[in-house]
Design an enzyme around this catalytic site. Structure first.
Site, PDB file in Angstrom:
ATOM      1  CG  ASP A   1      -2.082   0.945   1.113  1.00 52.96           C
ATOM      2  OD1 ASP A   1      -2.380   1.381  -0.019  1.00 52.96           O
ATOM      3  OD2 ASP A   1      -2.689   1.263   2.155  1.00 52.96           O
TER       4      ASP A   1
ATOM      5  CG  ASN B   1      -7.957  -1.940  -5.032  1.00 51.65           C
ATOM      6  OD1 ASN B   1      -7.002  -2.685  -4.817  1.00 51.65           O
ATOM      7  ND2 ASN B   1      -8.286  -0.991  -4.158  1.00 51.65           N
TER       8      ASN B   1
ATOM      9  NE  ARG C   1      -2.661  -1.380   4.625  1.00 54.71           N
ATOM     10  CZ  ARG C   1      -3.906  -1.425   4.211  1.00 54.71           C
ATOM     11  NH1 ARG C   1      -4.719  -2.339   4.696  1.00 54.71           N
ATOM     12  NH2 ARG C   1      -4.367  -0.570   3.324  1.00 54.71           N
TER      13      ARG C   1
ATOM     14  CD  GLU D   1       3.539 -13.694  15.358  1.00 52.46           C
ATOM     15  OE1 GLU D   1       3.606 -12.551  15.851  1.00 52.46           O
ATOM     16  OE2 GLU D   1       3.055 -14.666  15.961  1.00 52.46           O
TER      17      GLU D   1
END
Ligand code: IPE
Ligand code: IPE
Ligand code: MG
Length: 273
Positions: free
Chosen positions: A21, A69, A190, A209
């Site tokens: 991202d 998206n 992320r 994790e």
């Protein structure tokens, strides 16, 4: 190769997922159109795939385009599809030369044929490769995948091939596309400072994790992957057990025995009541 593995002897994830991202914000910050951010993002994909392969990661899933998206401005969707096509064509040799197997998850039937064709071709050409699985999550939504699994399970029950009482988490998993082709998700990264899953691997992330970084995807390089892996190597994964159990090599055996003992105790309590 003379250089030692930078994470030698450390706990490494088998399967890493990345929510890539921040392309738009990266471009914005430079006064450039969002599309340029996506192009630089594709360069990061190349870098990270290469690094993951060299580090010995078994499977890498990249969240490249979500089911949601599609609702972005049409010109951005068009550009992303063109970029995807270009990636699949330009990276073909690199992927094949490095013994990487390409797979996908998601509603790939929604992709234009300009993407589907080079995608199917590379999936087929790389099917026998074994050094790393590269999974592209395309037109992917975790809720959509779970909904699809529910639909298939209902069909199997209706057809009489599956008993309702036989449905457990293993059965549900077997209807989730990713678990048929990928090992369990160990580490979810992320980028761009957002702390959410955004409909990525909802089922799969149960015991993954999580690693969040402020770095925007176009700036994400090998050193950032190493930082995430280094962090992962220090995590203690307990899967609901105590730390002592998790540390024991026989944790699985212990867990089974304890679960049996607990079930027995619960049964006895039930009898008394
Ligand atoms: C990620 O970057 C790429 C896709 C979602 C396709 P974004 O385009 O979401 O970038 P930001 O979040 O707007 O910065
Ligand atoms: C998630 O990013 C999807 C991909 C990285 C492909 P988004 O930019 O679409 O997610 P939100 O809108 O910030 O939650
Ligand atoms: Mg975004």
């Amino acid at each position: 190769m003379t250089s030692a593995h930078p994470l030698a002897g450390k706990q490494l994830p088998r399967h890493v997922g990345i929510i890539m991202d921040g392309n738009g914000r990266w471009a914005n910050a430079q006064g450039l159109p969002r599309e340029v951010g996506h192009e630089r993002g594709a360069d990061s994909v190349r870098t990270v795939v290469r690094a993951a392969r060299k580090l010995g990661i078994d499977a890498l899933t990249l969240f490249a385009f979500s089911s949601q998206n599609w609702d972005r401005p049409p010109h951005e969707v068009y550009h992303l599809m063109a970029l995807l096509r270009r990636y699949l064509i330009e990276e073909r040799a690199e992927i094949l030369d490095n013994d990487i197997r390409l797979v996908t998850v998601g509603e790939t039937h929604r992709l234009p044929s300009s993407v589907r064709e080079p995608m199917m071709e590379l999936i087929e050409m790389s099917a026998q490769n074994t050094s790393m699985v590269l999974c592209l999550a395309l037109s992917y939504g975790g809720r959509e995948m779970i909904t699809d699994a529910v639909r298939k399970i209902c069909r199997a029950v209706t057809a009489g091939s599956l008993e309702v009482d036989a449905i457990d988490t293993d059965v549900v998993s077997s209807y989730i596309e990713s678990s048929r082709i990928l090992p369990p998700l160990d580490l979810l990264i992320r980028t761009s400072g957002e702390h959410r899953i955004s409909n990525f691997f909802l089922w799969e992330a149960a015991y993954a994790e999580l690693f969040f970084t402020e770095t925007l995807w176009p700036d994400f390089a090998r050193e950032h992957l190493l930082e995430a892996l280094e962090d992962y190597s220090r995590r203690e994964r307990r899967f609901g057990l105590t730390s002592a159990q998790a540390k024991s090599d026989d944790a699985d055996v212990d867990a089974d025995a304890d679960a049996d003992a607990a079930a027995e105790a619960a049964g006895e309590a039930g009898e008394v009541a």
